[in-house]
Scaffold this active site. Sequence first.
Site, PDB file in Angstrom:
ATOM      1  CG  ASP A   7      -2.124   0.974   0.999  1.00 12.01           C
ATOM      2  OD1 ASP A   7      -2.408   1.348  -0.159  1.00 12.01           O
ATOM      3  OD2 ASP A   7      -2.756   1.357   1.988  1.00 12.01           O
ATOM      4  N   GLY A   8       0.362   2.303  -0.552  1.00 12.23           N
ATOM      5  CA  GLY A   8       1.046   3.589  -0.559  1.00 12.23           C
ATOM      6  C   GLY A   8       0.130   4.648  -0.007  1.00 12.23           C
ATOM      7  CD  GLU A  45      -1.288   2.389  -3.513  1.00 14.89           C
ATOM      8  OE1 GLU A  45      -0.945   1.205  -3.341  1.00 14.89           O
ATOM      9  OE2 GLU A  45      -2.237   2.898  -2.896  1.00 14.89           O
ATOM     10  CG  ASP A  68      -5.025  -0.242  -1.783  1.00 15.32           C
ATOM     11  OD1 ASP A  68      -4.057   0.220  -2.416  1.00 15.32           O
ATOM     12  OD2 ASP A  68      -5.321   0.162  -0.637  1.00 15.32           O
ATOM     13  CG  HIS A 118      -9.019   2.410   3.223  1.00 14.36           C
ATOM     14  ND1 HIS A 118      -8.065   2.625   4.195  1.00 14.36           N
ATOM     15  CD2 HIS A 118      -8.556   3.028   2.116  1.00 14.36           C
ATOM     16  CE1 HIS A 118      -7.087   3.351   3.697  1.00 14.36           C
ATOM     17  NE2 HIS A 118      -7.359   3.602   2.428  1.00 14.36           N
ATOM     18  CG  ASP A 128      -3.894   2.715   5.173  1.00 14.99           C
ATOM     19  OD1 ASP A 128      -3.592   3.484   4.245  1.00 14.99           O
ATOM     20  OD2 ASP A 128      -4.564   3.056   6.159  1.00 14.99           O
TER      21      ASP A 128
END
Length: 151
Positions: A7-8, A45, A68, A118, A128
């Site tokens: 995740d970024g 990301e 994501d 999320h 995250d």
Amino acid sequence: MILIYTDGAAKGNPGNGGYGTIMKYRQHEKELSEGFRLTTNNRMELLAVIRGLEAIKVEGIPVKIYSDSKYVVDSITKGWIWNWQKKGFKDKKNVDLWKKYIPLHNKYKPQFQWVKGHAGHPENERCDELAVAAAESGQLKVDQAYENENR
């Protein structure tokens, strides 16, 4: 199979940002993260994926990456990056990172799985947390390529 979750995050876009990566192989698990003072969400990301692949120590084991980011997943699974590469990445962003990614892709041939962000996916949520914590830390690095390109 090596599993890589990524995740970024960016506080402002551009703004300070970070990435979080979790790697799992058998009983081993490793977390990676870094923060940068000025970058974008898409860069983080993609960098999360790159750092995960760079951390692999053994070739020949299948790799699956969970992200994501539609930007990252679609660019690779739909083959866009190969067209961009043929055209010299003309008018594309994050060229420095795509050029780092391509040899890693060719070496490990990872599969990609998009996951909804999320949405309660435990590893995605942890990535995250890592990305946000890195972006908010006092240890922010310079995303040299981004800052040089956007002066």
